[in-house]
Design a protein around this motif. Structure first.
Motif, PDB file in Angstrom:
ATOM      1  N   LEU A 144     -32.706 -27.793 -26.174  1.00  0.00           N
ATOM      2  CA  LEU A 144     -34.128 -27.969 -26.491  1.00  0.00           C
ATOM      3  C   LEU A 144     -34.290 -29.131 -27.462  1.00  0.00           C
ATOM      4  O   LEU A 144     -34.569 -28.936 -28.652  1.00  0.00           O
ATOM      5  CB  LEU A 144     -34.694 -26.679 -27.107  1.00  0.00           C
ATOM      6  CG  LEU A 144     -34.511 -25.401 -26.290  1.00  0.00           C
ATOM      7  CD1 LEU A 144     -34.855 -24.172 -27.130  1.00  0.00           C
ATOM      8  CD2 LEU A 144     -35.366 -25.442 -25.031  1.00  0.00           C
ATOM      9  N   PRO A 145     -34.115 -30.348 -26.975  1.00  0.00           N
ATOM     10  CA  PRO A 145     -34.116 -31.495 -27.895  1.00  0.00           C
ATOM     11  C   PRO A 145     -35.465 -31.759 -28.558  1.00  0.00           C
ATOM     12  O   PRO A 145     -35.512 -32.330 -29.651  1.00  0.00           O
ATOM     13  CB  PRO A 145     -33.703 -32.666 -26.998  1.00  0.00           C
ATOM     14  CG  PRO A 145     -34.055 -32.230 -25.605  1.00  0.00           C
ATOM     15  CD  PRO A 145     -33.856 -30.759 -25.586  1.00  0.00           C
ATOM     16  N   HIS A 146     -36.553 -31.365 -27.904  1.00  0.00           N
ATOM     17  CA  HIS A 146     -37.887 -31.655 -28.433  1.00  0.00           C
ATOM     18  C   HIS A 146     -38.467 -30.398 -29.064  1.00  0.00           C
ATOM     19  O   HIS A 146     -38.813 -29.440 -28.365  1.00  0.00           O
ATOM     20  CB  HIS A 146     -38.804 -32.183 -27.329  1.00  0.00           C
ATOM     21  CG  HIS A 146     -38.261 -33.376 -26.614  1.00  0.00           C
ATOM     22  ND1 HIS A 146     -38.076 -34.598 -27.232  1.00  0.00           N
ATOM     23  CD2 HIS A 146     -37.830 -33.523 -25.330  1.00  0.00           C
ATOM     24  CE1 HIS A 146     -37.578 -35.457 -26.366  1.00  0.00           C
ATOM     25  NE2 HIS A 146     -37.410 -34.833 -25.205  1.00  0.00           N
ATOM     26  N   LEU A 147     -38.582 -30.407 -30.389  1.00  0.00           N
ATOM     27  CA  LEU A 147     -39.064 -29.230 -31.094  1.00  0.00           C
ATOM     28  C   LEU A 147     -40.580 -29.326 -31.218  1.00  0.00           C
ATOM     29  O   LEU A 147     -41.137 -29.677 -32.253  1.00  0.00           O
ATOM     30  CB  LEU A 147     -38.408 -29.141 -32.467  1.00  0.00           C
ATOM     31  CG  LEU A 147     -38.477 -27.791 -33.192  1.00  0.00           C
ATOM     32  CD1 LEU A 147     -38.013 -26.672 -32.285  1.00  0.00           C
ATOM     33  CD2 LEU A 147     -37.637 -27.825 -34.449  1.00  0.00           C
ATOM     34  N   ASN A 148     -41.279 -28.995 -30.112  1.00  0.00           N
ATOM     35  CA  ASN A 148     -42.731 -29.132 -30.047  1.00  0.00           C
ATOM     36  C   ASN A 148     -43.359 -27.796 -29.647  1.00  0.00           C
ATOM     37  O   ASN A 148     -42.669 -26.776 -29.539  1.00  0.00           O
ATOM     38  CB  ASN A 148     -43.113 -30.228 -29.058  1.00  0.00           C
ATOM     39  CG  ASN A 148     -42.450 -30.038 -27.695  1.00  0.00           C
ATOM     40  OD1 ASN A 148     -42.049 -28.929 -27.330  1.00  0.00           O
ATOM     41  ND2 ASN A 148     -42.317 -31.112 -26.930  1.00  0.00           N
ATOM     42  N   LEU A 149     -44.663 -27.803 -29.415  1.00  0.00           N
ATOM     43  CA  LEU A 149     -45.357 -26.565 -29.087  1.00  0.00           C
ATOM     44  C   LEU A 149     -44.790 -25.915 -27.831  1.00  0.00           C
ATOM     45  O   LEU A 149     -44.630 -24.687 -27.772  1.00  0.00           O
ATOM     46  CB  LEU A 149     -46.859 -26.847 -28.911  1.00  0.00           C
ATOM     47  CG  LEU A 149     -47.725 -25.657 -28.473  1.00  0.00           C
ATOM     48  CD1 LEU A 149     -47.619 -24.505 -29.463  1.00  0.00           C
ATOM     49  CD2 LEU A 149     -49.181 -26.093 -28.316  1.00  0.00           C
ATOM     50  N   GLU A 150     -44.494 -26.708 -26.816  1.00  0.00           N
ATOM     51  CA  GLU A 150     -43.940 -26.142 -25.583  1.00  0.00           C
ATOM     52  C   GLU A 150     -42.633 -25.412 -25.861  1.00  0.00           C
ATOM     53  O   GLU A 150     -42.399 -24.312 -25.343  1.00  0.00           O
ATOM     54  CB  GLU A 150     -43.727 -27.240 -24.545  1.00  0.00           C
ATOM     55  CG  GLU A 150     -43.190 -26.731 -23.224  1.00  0.00           C
ATOM     56  CD  GLU A 150     -43.121 -27.801 -22.152  1.00  0.00           C
ATOM     57  OE1 GLU A 150     -42.518 -27.548 -21.091  1.00  0.00           O
ATOM     58  OE2 GLU A 150     -43.668 -28.895 -22.380  1.00  0.00           O
ATOM     59  N   THR A 151     -41.782 -25.991 -26.690  1.00  0.00           N
ATOM     60  CA  THR A 151     -40.510 -25.349 -27.023  1.00  0.00           C
ATOM     61  C   THR A 151     -40.725 -24.045 -27.779  1.00  0.00           C
ATOM     62  O   THR A 151     -40.104 -23.020 -27.483  1.00  0.00           O
ATOM     63  CB  THR A 151     -39.653 -26.302 -27.868  1.00  0.00           C
ATOM     64  OG1 THR A 151     -39.359 -27.475 -27.095  1.00  0.00           O
ATOM     65  CG2 THR A 151     -38.342 -25.658 -28.278  1.00  0.00           C
ATOM     66  N   TRP A 152     -41.619 -24.074 -28.785  1.00  0.00           N
ATOM     67  CA  TRP A 152     -41.881 -22.845 -29.540  1.00  0.00           C
ATOM     68  C   TRP A 152     -42.437 -21.756 -28.629  1.00  0.00           C
ATOM     69  O   TRP A 152     -42.048 -20.581 -28.739  1.00  0.00           O
ATOM     70  CB  TRP A 152     -42.874 -23.112 -30.670  1.00  0.00           C
ATOM     71  CG  TRP A 152     -42.382 -23.973 -31.799  1.00  0.00           C
ATOM     72  CD1 TRP A 152     -42.953 -25.124 -32.258  1.00  0.00           C
ATOM     73  CD2 TRP A 152     -41.220 -23.754 -32.612  1.00  0.00           C
ATOM     74  NE1 TRP A 152     -42.227 -25.633 -33.300  1.00  0.00           N
ATOM     75  CE2 TRP A 152     -41.152 -24.817 -33.540  1.00  0.00           C
ATOM     76  CE3 TRP A 152     -40.234 -22.777 -32.645  1.00  0.00           C
ATOM     77  CZ2 TRP A 152     -40.144 -24.910 -34.496  1.00  0.00           C
ATOM     78  CZ3 TRP A 152     -39.220 -22.873 -33.593  1.00  0.00           C
ATOM     79  CH2 TRP A 152     -39.189 -23.933 -34.508  1.00  0.00           C
ATOM     80  N   LEU A 153     -43.353 -22.125 -27.728  1.00  0.00           N
ATOM     81  CA  LEU A 153     -43.977 -21.136 -26.849  1.00  0.00           C
ATOM     82  C   LEU A 153     -42.996 -20.553 -25.841  1.00  0.00           C
ATOM     83  O   LEU A 153     -42.956 -19.339 -25.617  1.00  0.00           O
ATOM     84  CB  LEU A 153     -45.139 -21.770 -26.086  1.00  0.00           C
ATOM     85  CG  LEU A 153     -46.531 -21.710 -26.704  1.00  0.00           C
ATOM     86  CD1 LEU A 153     -47.509 -22.494 -25.836  1.00  0.00           C
ATOM     87  CD2 LEU A 153     -47.004 -20.270 -26.854  1.00  0.00           C
TER      88      LEU A 153
END
Length: 664
Positions: A144-153
């Protein structure tokens, strides 16, 4: 020199919530005091411990700030720590975890390198209860290289002890004290939605202790599941979510339900495991066999992350797993999704649902979208259990509720049913048969019956008598857009991007106009297959907005550059017919002054003589009254003051009439 350097370094407040952790908290404190980064303060919030926590901390009172409070849960304890904090940056450390020496220094360096960051998270070691043996390494950035809203969700790679945040983000955004087991995930999802930028520190910087009394221990999994259910329901219930975020709903639900299925398996709660995996099946993006394979792979990955190894053979031989597998493999996705938007429909919603359950066609699913009801709608719908899918959202209107249902639907065909309307028994069967017989058709429409609030017959509406061909011209002139009478291919819903949520009234007409203009072929079934319930609380009773919204819908339609000239030439006729129909609605609803205004305006769009126009008004009022089950008192109408005012206007100087606008 060292003191000057420390002054230039941002102060970090380390918040340690603790409850009955006297066995572990000394190691946690020592791990903070031993950091290579020195400009920090340590705040311990004792959340009502009844063990020896205070006694074992007394030797540290000159180096930490100790705060005691009555037990409020970990959210309340962290919030108290934030309130006490002085630092520009806040790091959390659960009392049974511990930092590695460079943890604070490395995270501060990330903030210094990227001033726009609001949060930094690191990886961690899972260690045994003694804190000595490494059980597993967690490097979430690898997948999960991108720690953004999509990753958190979608994936929730959350460990509070791995976090450091700018305090400004926490001053008005606290942990939700109603949640005891998903409060960290909820906060990070909420912050990401608000624009808080996050990044990975790609290092393992702490030890996360695995033991029987941790917050996510086996005995608390059910409460954990209830908390995550609440987090996701509340998040996707919000109004005005960006479309890109709303589209993540199915994937988010699927992933967290599979994860909870694993947690129940891990704790030998096999009935709950089956329940959550069955729920996950409703949101699965895979075929049935691929879904089963994904569950096994997911369980294996979760086991590895917990320092365990999944025994796939033992799993496959469990009675509960075998029963679940048989159910999944013999179950295919529904052909039809029936989407029911509901708002304060407790009085009618059971009858609405029963009308679907009583269909002669059975290959369907029911999705009820509760649009912020404040009555007993939820309780009534929940009583149907797994015979339908229920989801709640804050009140956003029928358009948004239908769009939510479309996103959750699995069927190839979608039928809409308002929460107070009814299907007649053969409705779905007749429409599916029409699609099967006419592969080029994108939408099928039936006639409908008007019933009163008690379900008694009022009249039949058979629009094919005046609109035999259901094309764009017919929709423009006759607006036959009753949602509960239609069924359409799912791909047309997606191509049209759903209903326009800017319209409180007329969103169904706008939707059908856009579909027809895009080339969606619409077919009639010249039979009555739905019931429209007419009562004081129905959406269409809100006549005060009717004229404005309908005019806006049609104005936007005629402003399109891609509609044919032949349709443009219908504008005057459309305006005339719409204004006269709305005038009747205003008269029916007791708004006679508004009726007169509409009739006066309609004179600008008629090619008839004044006398012919007035006679036409009376004819249209009579036919509309009959269709909706009213008996028009023509004598009372033509002798009313507002009607007489319009008559005077219509018979004014004839030289004004050449100025009438016939817009093309």
């Amino acid at each position: 020199m060292a003191s000057q350097l420390a002054q230039r370094m941002p102060l970090v407040s380390v918040v340690i919530p603790t409850y009955n952790c006297d066995r572990y908290i000394v190691q946690a404190i020592e791990s903070v005091l031993s950091q290579t980064y020195s400009n920090s303060e340590t705040i311990v919030v004792d959340d009502g411990s009844i063990d020896q926590t205070q006694r074992v901390l007394e030797p540290y009172f000159d180096r930490i700030r100790y705060v005691y409070q009555q037990n409020q849960g970990v959210s309340g304890a962290r919030n108290r720590g934030i309130q006490e904090a002085s630092g520009e940056l806040v790091a959390f450390l659960d009392a049974d975890d511990f930092f590695l020496p460079d943890k604070l220094a490395d995270q501060v360096a990330c903030f210094e390198a990227q001033p726009s960051l609001g949060m930094v998270s690191s990886g961690w070691y899972m260690v045994d209860e003694q804190g000595e043996e490494v059980i597993a390494e967690h490097k979430p950035w690898l997948g999960l290289p991108h720690l953004n809203l999509e990753t958190w969700l979608l994936w929730r790679p959350v460990l509070p002890s791995a976090l450091m945040l700018r305090r400004k983000w926490l001053e008005t955004n606290k942990f939700d004290t109603r949640l005891r087991y998903a409060e960290d995930a909820e906060l990070l999802i909420r912050l990401a939605l608000m624009g808080c930028k996050s990044a990975w520190l790609e290092k393992l910087s702490l030890g996360y202790r695995k033991h029987s009394s941790s917050a996510t221990s086996h005995q608390n999994v059910l409460k954990q599941a209830e908390s995550f259910d609440a987090v996701y329901e509340d998040f996707f219930a919000q109004p005005d979510l960006p479309e890109s975020v709303s589209k993540l709903e199915k994937s988010a639900y699927y992933n967290y339900l599979v994860w909870l299925g694993w947690r129940f398996y891990q704790t030998s709660q096999l009935a709950k495991m089956s329940e959550y995996l069955r729920r996950a099946l409703l949101y699965s993006p895979y075929s049935t066999s691929a879904t089963l394979a994904n569950w096994v792979q997911s369980f294996s990955d979760y086991a590895f992350g917990s320092g365990e190894e999944l025994n796939a053979h033992a799993l496959s031989n469990l009675l509960g797993w075998k029963q679940l597998t048989n159910t999944v493999l013999t179950r295919k996705g529904p052909r039809v999704s029936v989407v029911i938007p509901a708002y304060n429909c407790a009085e009618y919603i059971a009858e609405t649902i029963e009308s679907v359950l009583n269909q002669t066609y059975h290959d369907y699913e029911i999705i009820v979208v509760d649009d912020g009801s404040t009555d007993a709608t939820r309780e009534v719908v929940k009583g149907y259990g797994d015979r339908l899918q229920y989801t709640y959202q804050q009140n956003q209107g029928a358009a948004a509720a239908r769009n939510r249902g479309i996103r959750l639907a699995r069927g190839e065909l979608i039928a809409f049913l308002d929460g107070d309307d009814l299907f007649l028994p053969n409705k779905l069967a007749a429409q599916v048969a029409c699609f099967d017989a006419n592969p080029s058709v994108g939408m099928v429409k039936t006639g409908w019956q008007i019933i009163d609030q008690h379900g008694k017959f009022v009249s039949n509406v058979e629009p094919w008598h005046y609109a035999p061909k259901l094309d764009l011209a017919a929709l423009v002139l006759y607006k036959v857009s009753r949602p509960s009478a239609l069924m359409l291919h799912r791909d047309w819903c997606e191509r049209a991007n759903g209903f326009n949520t800017n319209f409180a009234i007329g969103e169904d007409l706008d939707f059908m106009l856009r579909l027809a203009q895009m080339g969606c072929e619409i077919a009639w079934i010249r039979q009555i297959h739905a019931c429209y319930r007419q009562h004081s609380d129905s959406l269409m009773s809100s006549g005060s907005r009717l004229r404005t919204d309908m005019e806006t819908v049609m104005d936007q339609f005629f402003e399109r550059v891609d509609i044919p000239d032949s349709i443009h030439q219908l504008k005057a006729q459309e305006r005339y017919q719409s204004l006269v129909w709305i005038a009747w609605r205003m008269y029916r609803d007791g708004c006679s002054e508004e009726m007169a205004n509409c009739l006066e305006k309609s004179l600008n769009y008629t090619s008839l003589s004044p006398t012919e126009t007035v006679l036409n008004w009376i004819n249209l009022f009579t036919s509309a009254s009959a269709e909706y089950g009213y008996e028009l008192d023509v004598y009372s109408l033509i002798n009313s003051a507002d009607w007489q005012r319009v008559m005077s206007f219509a018979k004014c100087d004839r030289t004004l009439f050449p100025q009438r606008v016939f817009e093309k």
